[in-house]
Scaffold this motif. Structure first.
Motif, PDB file in Angstrom:
ATOM      1  N   VAL A  38      15.219  -0.034   3.521  1.00 37.54           N
ATOM      2  CA  VAL A  38      13.688  -0.625   3.174  1.00 37.54           C
ATOM      3  C   VAL A  38      13.487  -0.736   1.742  1.00 37.54           C
ATOM      4  CG1 VAL A  38      11.418   0.171   3.069  1.00 37.54           C
ATOM      5  CG2 VAL A  38      13.016   0.595   5.127  1.00 37.54           C
ATOM      6  N   LEU A  69      12.733  -4.594   0.490  1.00 38.22           N
ATOM      7  CA  LEU A  69      11.357  -4.939  -0.100  1.00 38.22           C
ATOM      8  C   LEU A  69      11.293  -4.452  -1.500  1.00 38.22           C
ATOM      9  CD1 LEU A  69       9.133  -3.128   2.664  1.00 38.22           C
ATOM     10  CD2 LEU A  69       9.649  -5.667   2.298  1.00 38.22           C
ATOM     11  N   LEU A 124       7.792  -4.267  -3.741  1.00 39.11           N
ATOM     12  CA  LEU A 124       7.553  -2.740  -4.183  1.00 39.11           C
ATOM     13  C   LEU A 124       7.508  -2.940  -5.603  1.00 39.11           C
ATOM     14  CD1 LEU A 124       9.306  -0.493  -1.681  1.00 39.11           C
ATOM     15  CD2 LEU A 124       7.155  -0.869  -1.898  1.00 39.11           C
ATOM     16  N   LEU A 181      -0.421  -2.110   3.189  1.00 36.47           N
ATOM     17  CA  LEU A 181       0.759  -2.004   3.881  1.00 36.47           C
ATOM     18  C   LEU A 181       1.790  -1.528   2.947  1.00 36.47           C
ATOM     19  CD1 LEU A 181       0.980  -4.844   6.646  1.00 36.47           C
ATOM     20  CD2 LEU A 181       0.378  -2.287   7.150  1.00 36.47           C
ATOM     21  N   LEU A 182       2.029  -1.989   1.930  1.00 34.14           N
ATOM     22  CA  LEU A 182       3.201  -1.724   0.949  1.00 34.14           C
ATOM     23  C   LEU A 182       2.979  -0.209   0.460  1.00 34.14           C
ATOM     24  CD1 LEU A 182       3.501  -4.747  -1.135  1.00 34.14           C
ATOM     25  CD2 LEU A 182       5.103  -3.925   0.123  1.00 34.14           C
ATOM     26  N   GLY A 191       3.579   2.186   3.336  1.00 33.79           N
ATOM     27  CA  GLY A 191       5.313   2.135   3.471  1.00 33.79           C
ATOM     28  C   GLY A 191       5.723   3.192   2.326  1.00 33.79           C
ATOM     29  N   LEU A 192       5.377   2.899   1.117  1.00 35.41           N
ATOM     30  CA  LEU A 192       6.120   3.719   0.207  1.00 35.41           C
ATOM     31  C   LEU A 192       5.624   5.342   0.442  1.00 35.41           C
ATOM     32  CD1 LEU A 192       7.298   4.021  -2.619  1.00 35.41           C
ATOM     33  CD2 LEU A 192       5.059   3.734  -3.814  1.00 35.41           C
ATOM     34  N   VAL A 227       5.378   6.414   3.565  1.00 32.80           N
ATOM     35  CA  VAL A 227       6.260   6.833   4.442  1.00 32.80           C
ATOM     36  C   VAL A 227       7.807   6.994   4.041  1.00 32.80           C
ATOM     37  CG1 VAL A 227       7.561   6.008   6.643  1.00 32.80           C
ATOM     38  CG2 VAL A 227       4.870   5.511   6.507  1.00 32.80           C
ATOM     39  N   LEU A 228       8.250   6.312   2.978  1.00 31.09           N
ATOM     40  CA  LEU A 228       9.278   6.509   2.454  1.00 31.09           C
ATOM     41  C   LEU A 228       9.461   7.868   1.753  1.00 31.09           C
ATOM     42  CD1 LEU A 228      10.363   3.090   0.685  1.00 31.09           C
ATOM     43  CD2 LEU A 228      11.266   4.134   2.887  1.00 31.09           C
TER      44      LEU A 228
END
Length: 303
Positions: free
Chosen positions: A155, A159, A163, A182-183, A186-187, A189-190
């Protein structure tokens, strides 16, 4: 003679299966913690990593109670904590750091309470969750950690530009049409995935050190984000492996041993960095001069 002795010392632990499994975990965790932690450090969101790492504990406990995979339970709890922080921040006037503190303490207290209730009927070692036990990982946990690590790295690679833009200029990224919400999610979630992968190595209490310190150490030595990630990953891997060996030879708890190594490397960089070292750059003395002047003034000393 000495070289052969040292080589034998390095090779000896690798004859055991548990050390081989630990080595894989150390490499994966050192890599992904440094890569993801670089974004946290640049955005000055270290407390967020701490909040998520403590928030996975109730997920661990609930997953254990229902017989589910503890990795899945921890991940769900981590994501829920990020959503709770975002909800408090967007729906109230409470600042983000305060929201993190609220969620961190509430989730952590819930996790401790659930684990205490579990311990009444089951023998569960809380220390392994809190401080890690890299020498006790199973093959199944190695595979799960490797899969999580591969997802995180993939990911970040896919991205990276988006990012990077969002990390340094979120308003510019929004103006350019990037899905910043969303970014951001997503971060988060990472980060949750990275913390879940690191639980067995350093535990939920100490994972913040492995998330932040390698990147911070690299930041004292290089400037570009990709360089910080690469050097930070090398520092994270070296620290994890070194801590693992210290744990094996001196019977130390694995998580704290890893954290002590990575913290020691940071201190060395802080002291001897060519551009920012306390002992190598005179500009540091100038930056501390106002504090010294105020201390002299309070003591009545003349400058």
């Amino acid at each position: 003679m000495i070289d052969n002795f040292m080589l034998n010392q390095l090779i000896e632990p690798l004859h055991y299966g548990f050390m081989q499994r630990s080595l894989v975990i150390a490499i994966v965790v050192g890599l992904i913690c440094a890569v993801v932690g670089s974004y946290l450090m640049v955005q000055r969101l270290a407390l967020l990593g701490d909040a998520i790492s403590h928030s996975v504990l109730p997920g661990l406990a609930i997953a254990f109670m229902v017989g589910a995979n503890i990795f899945i339970g921890a991940f769900i709890a981590g994501v829920l904590s990020t959503m709770a922080i975002a909800f408090i921040r967007t729906r109230t006037t409470i600042k983000e750091d305060a929201a993190m503190g609220i969620v961190l303490s509430a989730f952590f207290a819930l996790g401790i309470t659930l684990i205490t209730l579990i311990q009444k009927d089951n023998k569960i070692d809380l220390n392994h969750f809190l401080f890690g036990n890299i020498l006790g990982v199973t093959l199944e946990e190695v595979i799960e950690t490797a899969v999580i690590g591969a997802i995180v790295v993939a990911v970040v690679v896919l991205l990276y530009k988006e990012l990077l833009f969002y990390t340094f200029d979120p308003l510019g990224a929004q103006a350019a049409g990037l899905p910043v919400n969303l970014l951001n999610f997503g971060l988060m979630v990472l980060i949750a995935l990275t913390i879940v992968a690191s639980m067995k190595a350093v535990g939920v209490v100490l994972v913040l050190s492995l998330l932040i310190t390698p990147g911070a150490t690299a930041y004292l030595l290089v400037k570009q984000l990709n360089q910080v990630m690469l050097l930070g990953a090398a520092i994270g891997i070296l620290s994890s492996i070194s801590g693992m060996y210290l744990s094996y030879f001196y019977n130390l708890p694995s998580g704290p041993a890893i954290v002590l190594v990575v913290s020691s490397l940071f201190v060395l960089a802080l002291l001897f960095s060519p551009s920012q070292g306390v002992l190598t750059t005179p500009s540091t003395q100038q930056n501390s001069a106002p504090i010294l002047r105020e201390i002299r003034a309070l003591l009545g000393w003349k400058n």
